[in-house]
Motif scaffolding. Structure first.
Motif, PDB file in Angstrom:
ATOM      1  N   ASP A   1       3.888 -22.677  26.260  1.00 15.64           N
ATOM      2  CA  ASP A   1       2.921 -21.697  25.791  1.00 15.64           C
ATOM      3  C   ASP A   1       3.573 -20.795  24.744  1.00 15.64           C
ATOM      4  O   ASP A   1       4.583 -20.150  25.025  1.00 15.64           O
TER       5      ASP A   1
ATOM      6  N   SER B   1       1.725 -18.368  23.092  1.00 15.11           N
ATOM      7  CA  SER B   1       0.690 -17.381  22.803  1.00 15.11           C
ATOM      8  C   SER B   1       1.131 -15.938  23.024  1.00 15.11           C
ATOM      9  O   SER B   1       0.406 -15.017  22.663  1.00 15.11           O
TER      10      SER B   1
ATOM     11  N   GLU C   1      -0.436 -19.490  14.774  1.00 15.59           N
ATOM     12  CA  GLU C   1      -1.718 -20.028  15.211  1.00 15.59           C
ATOM     13  C   GLU C   1      -1.874 -21.478  14.755  1.00 15.59           C
ATOM     14  O   GLU C   1      -2.323 -22.349  15.515  1.00 15.59           O
TER      15      GLU C   1
ATOM     16  N   ARG D   1       0.389 -23.678  16.838  1.00 18.00           N
ATOM     17  CA  ARG D   1      -0.157 -23.914  18.178  1.00 18.00           C
ATOM     18  C   ARG D   1      -1.242 -24.985  18.152  1.00 18.00           C
ATOM     19  O   ARG D   1      -1.330 -25.814  19.068  1.00 18.00           O
TER      20      ARG D   1
END
Length: 412
Positions: free
Chosen positions: A213, A215, A393, A396
């Motif tokens: 992850d 984020s 972003e 990801r």
């Protein structure tokens, strides 16, 4: 049913057979990697093992780092490969997830050298998969800060910077010395430093279900901090400077280096003494990365006892000390560092302190592919001036199909 990789190119190529036994004894086939592997033969370790274990012959094949991953894919897909294999820590998860490694927990009582308690915690993290011991650390490496004691003293940091704030302050002061002088060396597209800074900022990449992850807003903050050294020319890009020569010349008085750089300084600049090492400057912590190699046994071996005996030999305390003395790679056994050979230079002993504060790269599937995508994003940030948040972003979204959780499904 054991899981297997559904291979890539080269599945028709059978690279090596499993161990053999005949009237004269057992032959173990071993794949090891690069220069360190060659030293097992050149420095007499294979001969020593064979002398200590009559009837066992080791057939060691040294494979270049650039070839080993594809060779492993072929071996796992075909079920035909060596008995013992050296594994880079960053791709342990890809191969441990196939069920192809012999679990070692049942051997620890009879072969105590395999006991995870002997090794640095970060090294153990890459040798355990889904709660099973599937490998043992063979050698380790980490990063520490090298700094010019004289030049850092001139800008107010005679013992080197301890924190992010001090690192940046020292860097700007060093840069202000004049044209052609910089603060530090940071390799472009470094495989580890972005994650080190993120860990130091409290980022946890690996999720509970073995996904990954990116984020956390703290990751954006750490990338901002890391890339500002490039953006402000504190760590120059594209000049082609030799990191050690520019360090000695005072052009780049700070650098984050693995242990081979220590040896390079000692060997190539024996009269240069205006330098020291310290643990990585930090924020919430002073973490660094722990890399190196593990040794594992393929589950198809016909001679598990002999293969485990070989792993036990490699991880024996005295073998680890001797191998350090001969080859100068870092022992993962903590008790090996009690030997005077590893304590004779305080600058080198910093690696021991840092190894106690170091972690393995995330043990998740496809980590190398994910890391390759991150290096592309880093290029766009440092070279093309891409916005950090927007680039993360985009990164990801690109890696989403690569993230596989422990239930075998793509992460949402």
């Amino acid at each position: 049913m054991k899981k297997r990789f559904l291979g890539t190119a080269g599945l028709a190529m059978l690279l090596a057979g499993c161990s053999t036994a005949d009237d004269e004894g057992v032959t173990l086939d071993v794949w090891a990697i690069g220069w360190e592997a060659e030293q097992l033969v050149n420095e007499g370790y294979i001969q020593r093992f064979e002398d200590e274990n009559p009837g066992v012959t080791v057939n060691l094949q040294a494979i270049p780092w650039g070839n080993i991953y594809d060779n492993l894919l072929t071996a796992v897909a075909s079920g035909n490969g060596p008995d013992v294999v050296q594994m880079g820590t960053s791709y342990m998860a890809d191969f441990a997830s196939t069920g192809s490694f012999l679990p070692l927990d049942a051997y620890v009582e009879d072969f105590p050298n395999l006991d995870p308690d002997h090794f640095f915690e970060g090294a153990v993290d890459s040798s355990i998969y889904n709660g099973e011991l599937v490998a043992v650390p063979w050698y380790v490496e980490t990063r520490v800060l090298f700094y010019r004691t004289d030049l850092l003293a001139e800008v107010g940091y005679p013992e080197g910077p301890d924190s992010w704030e001090e690192l940046y302050d020292a860097a700007t002061a060093l840069y202000d010395r004049g044209d052609g002088l910089y603060a530090m060396t940071i390799p472009e597209n470094d495989d580890t430093l972005p994650y080190i800074f993120a860990w130091q900022n409290g980022v946890e990449f690996e999720t509970a279900d073995k996904g990954v992850d990116f984020s956390d807003p703290a990751f954006v903050e750490s990338v901002d901090f890391y890339t500002r050294f490039f953006k402000e020319d504190l760590a120059p890009l594209g000049l082609g400077l030799d990191p050690m020569q520019s360090f000695v010349d005072g052009i780049q008085p700070m650098t984050f280096e693995p242990p081979f750089r220590y040896q390079q300084l000692i060997d190539n600049y024996p009269d240069f003494d205006d330098w020291d090492t310290r643990m990585m400057p930090g924020k919430e912590n002073n973490l660094s990365v722990i890399g190196g190699s593990n040794m594992a046994i393929f589950e198809w071996t016909d001679h598990p006892e002999e293969a485990v005996t070989f792993l036990s030999f490699l991880t024996d305390r005295q073998t680890q000390i001797d191998y350090f003395t001969d080859v100068r790679v870092l022992p993962p056994r903590m008790d090996a560092w009690d030997d005077p050979a590893l304590q004779e230079d305080e600058r080198f002993y910093t690696y021991y302190e840092q190894l106690q504060n170091a972690r393995a790269q995330p043990q998740v599937l496809n980590w190398n592919r994910i890391n390759d995508e991150w290096k592309r994003s880093e290029q766009r940030i440092t070279r093309a001036g891409a916005d950090v948040e927007e680039e993360i972003e985009d990164f990801r979204s690109r890696i989403e199909p690569m993230i596989i959780t422990d239930d075998g499904k793509e992460a949402n």
